[in-house]
Design an enzyme around this catalytic site. Structure first.
Site, PDB file in Angstrom:
ATOM      1  N   ASP A   1     -13.190   1.604  32.982  1.00  0.00           N
ATOM      2  CA  ASP A   1     -11.792   1.969  33.173  1.00  0.00           C
ATOM      3  C   ASP A   1     -11.735   2.890  34.403  1.00  0.00           C
ATOM      4  O   ASP A   1     -12.778   3.342  34.902  1.00  0.00           O
ATOM      5  CB  ASP A   1     -11.284   2.687  31.920  1.00  0.00           C
TER       6      ASP A   1
ATOM      7  N   ASP B   1     -11.962   5.924  28.271  1.00  0.00           N
ATOM      8  CA  ASP B   1     -11.685   7.263  27.765  1.00  0.00           C
ATOM      9  C   ASP B   1     -10.614   7.321  26.690  1.00  0.00           C
ATOM     10  O   ASP B   1     -10.361   8.399  26.148  1.00  0.00           O
ATOM     11  CB  ASP B   1     -11.222   8.151  28.924  1.00  0.00           C
TER      12      ASP B   1
END
Length: 223
Positions: free
Chosen positions: A7, A170
């Protein structure tokens, strides 16, 4: 050869300060109250369109009103334009650049899967000199679907042409995406998640990027 996909916002970069600046620039032109940093972080994760919708809702715009969609389109265009050129307050998390180099040296093919628009993604990668680090980059507008739909993550791994090893992210969105795609998830605990760490399904977790190569090698050995 194995592949690792990352990400971007909240994982490799802390972009919330700049996103807040952009949002408040758009809001300020209309004399609307600015977002707080807490609001900004809580709105990140589902793409620019979702962020702008949340930004509007926080300022009293009724999603059910007749003019909401037209106003959203105008604000989104302004937001996205600034998103592609505003990096002054964005930073790499400590150890990111060195860790990416180490992982590449260990033979991993690296990719990126983010809900950030593709042009803004490429612009920020170039800003940090990372544009050649990733063999596959899937942005939030690359496909009709966005995370947590698994299609963008599967596309990133398909582009890498290597065995899927892990997705590193995350947030709740990232954890749900990995789970939907059937990919092991490595949770970076210092990003933008809203839930307790233990509430997010993950194979490994870390708060320091220097630990990631070792974790990936251990996962590889256990596979």
């Amino acid at each position: 050869m194995s592949a690792i996909v990352f990400d971007l916002d909240g994982t490799l970069i802390d972009s919330a300060p700049d996103i807040r600046i952009i949002a408040n620039t758009v809001l300020g032109k209309r004399d609307l109250p600015p977002l707080t940093m807490t609001q900004t972080r809580s709105f990140i994760g589902h793409g620019a369109g979702h962020f702008v919708a949340q930004m509007m809702a926080a300022n009293g715009f009724d999603r059910a009103s007749t003019g909401f969609d037209a106003t959203h389109a105008i604000l989104l265009a302004e937001f996205t334009s600034l998103y592609e050129t505003t990096f002054e307050a964005t930073t790499l998390y400590p150890g990111v650049a060195d860790t990416l180099d180490i992982l590449a040296g260990l033979g991993y093919r690296l990719g990126l899967c983010t809900n950030k628009p593709a042009l803004a993604t490429q612009a920020v990668l170039k800003h940090f000199g990372l544009q050649d680090m990733f063999a596959a980059v899937v942005g939030g507008d690359t496909l009709p679907e966005k995370k947590p739909d698994p299609a963008p993550l599967k596309l990133a791994f398909d582009k890498l042409g290597a065995g899927a090893h892990a997705y590193v992210g995350d947030s709740e969105v990232d954890a749900d995406t990995a789970q939907a795609a059937g990919i092991p998830f490595a949770l970076f605990t210092e990003g933008y998640r809203k839930s307790p760490v233990d509430a997010l399904p993950h194979m490994v977790r870390f708060d320091d990027f220097s630990a990631l190569p070792g974790l990936m090698q251990r996962l590889k050995g256990a596979a």
